[in-house]
Design a protein around this motif. Structure first.
Motif, short mmCIF file in Angstrom:
data_model
loop_
_atom_site.label_atom_id
_atom_site.label_comp_id
_atom_site.label_asym_id
_atom_site.label_seq_id
_atom_site.Cartn_x
_atom_site.Cartn_y
_atom_site.Cartn_z
N LEU A 38 -5.08 59.63 2.46
CA LEU A 38 -4.84 60.76 3.36
C LEU A 38 -6.15 61.42 3.79
N TYR A 39 -7.11 61.51 2.88
CA TYR A 39 -8.42 62.02 3.26
C TYR A 39 -9.04 61.15 4.35
N VAL A 40 -9.02 59.84 4.15
CA VAL A 40 -9.63 58.92 5.11
C VAL A 40 -8.89 58.95 6.44
N ILE A 41 -7.56 58.97 6.40
CA ILE A 41 -6.77 59.01 7.64
C ILE A 41 -7.06 60.29 8.43
N SER A 42 -7.15 61.42 7.74
CA SER A 42 -7.42 62.67 8.45
C SER A 42 -8.80 62.66 9.09
N ILE A 43 -9.77 62.09 8.42
CA ILE A 43 -11.10 61.98 9.03
C ILE A 43 -11.05 61.03 10.21
N GLY A 44 -10.32 59.93 10.09
CA GLY A 44 -10.18 58.99 11.21
C GLY A 44 -9.50 59.62 12.42
N ILE A 45 -8.46 60.40 12.18
CA ILE A 45 -7.78 61.08 13.28
C ILE A 45 -8.72 62.07 13.96
N TRP A 46 -9.48 62.78 13.16
CA TRP A 46 -10.40 63.76 13.74
C TRP A 46 -11.49 63.06 14.57
N ILE A 47 -12.03 61.95 14.06
CA ILE A 47 -13.05 61.21 14.81
C ILE A 47 -12.45 60.67 16.10
N TYR A 48 -11.24 60.13 16.05
CA TYR A 48 -10.59 59.64 17.25
C TYR A 48 -10.37 60.77 18.25
N GLY A 49 -9.91 61.89 17.77
CA GLY A 49 -9.62 63.01 18.66
C GLY A 49 -10.85 63.60 19.30
N SER A 54 -9.35 60.54 26.51
CA SER A 54 -7.98 60.37 26.96
C SER A 54 -7.09 61.43 26.32
N THR A 55 -5.89 61.55 26.83
CA THR A 55 -4.96 62.55 26.31
C THR A 55 -3.85 61.91 25.50
N VAL A 56 -4.14 60.80 24.83
CA VAL A 56 -3.17 60.18 23.94
C VAL A 56 -3.25 60.92 22.62
N TYR A 57 -2.12 61.49 22.21
CA TYR A 57 -2.11 62.31 21.01
C TYR A 57 -1.73 61.46 19.80
N VAL A 58 -2.44 61.66 18.71
CA VAL A 58 -2.20 60.91 17.49
C VAL A 58 -0.84 61.28 16.90
N ALA A 59 -0.41 62.51 17.10
CA ALA A 59 0.89 62.95 16.58
C ALA A 59 2.02 62.11 17.15
N THR A 60 1.89 61.67 18.39
CA THR A 60 2.91 60.80 18.99
C THR A 60 2.97 59.48 18.26
N TRP A 61 1.82 58.90 17.95
CA TRP A 61 1.80 57.64 17.21
C TRP A 61 2.38 57.82 15.82
N LEU A 62 2.00 58.91 15.15
CA LEU A 62 2.51 59.15 13.81
C LEU A 62 4.02 59.35 13.80
#
Length: 74
Positions: A38-49, A54-62
């Motif tokens: 979960l630590y790694v995923i949250s850092i990955g989401i933040w780096i992607y964001g 683009s306006t593709v939201y990670v919350a939609t994928w999740l």
């Protein structure tokens, strides 16, 4: 990439990990892996964001990913 926003997150994640290190090491092996993932995923989401324009939201994928395990509506 907007590194101004990335640095505080990484520092906060490191601080949280250092505070929870003792509890994480005493947890069962599965819980240790889940918390570290979960630590790694949250850092990955933040780096992607912060790195994409683009306006593709990670919350939609999740949401679509979580929907696979949820039962269908009654």
């Amino acid at each position: 990439m907007n590194k101004v926003f990335l640095l505080p997150l990484l520092l906060a994640m490191l601080f949280m990990y250092l505070i929870d290190r003792k509890r994480i090491s005493n947890a069962p092996a599965v819980n240790r892996w889940v918390s570290r993932v979960l630590y790694v995923i949250s850092i990955g989401i933040w780096i992607y964001g912060t790195s994409t324009k683009s306006t593709v939201y990670v919350a939609t994928w999740l949401t679509r990913f979580i929907d696979m395990w949820l039962p269908t509506a009654l």
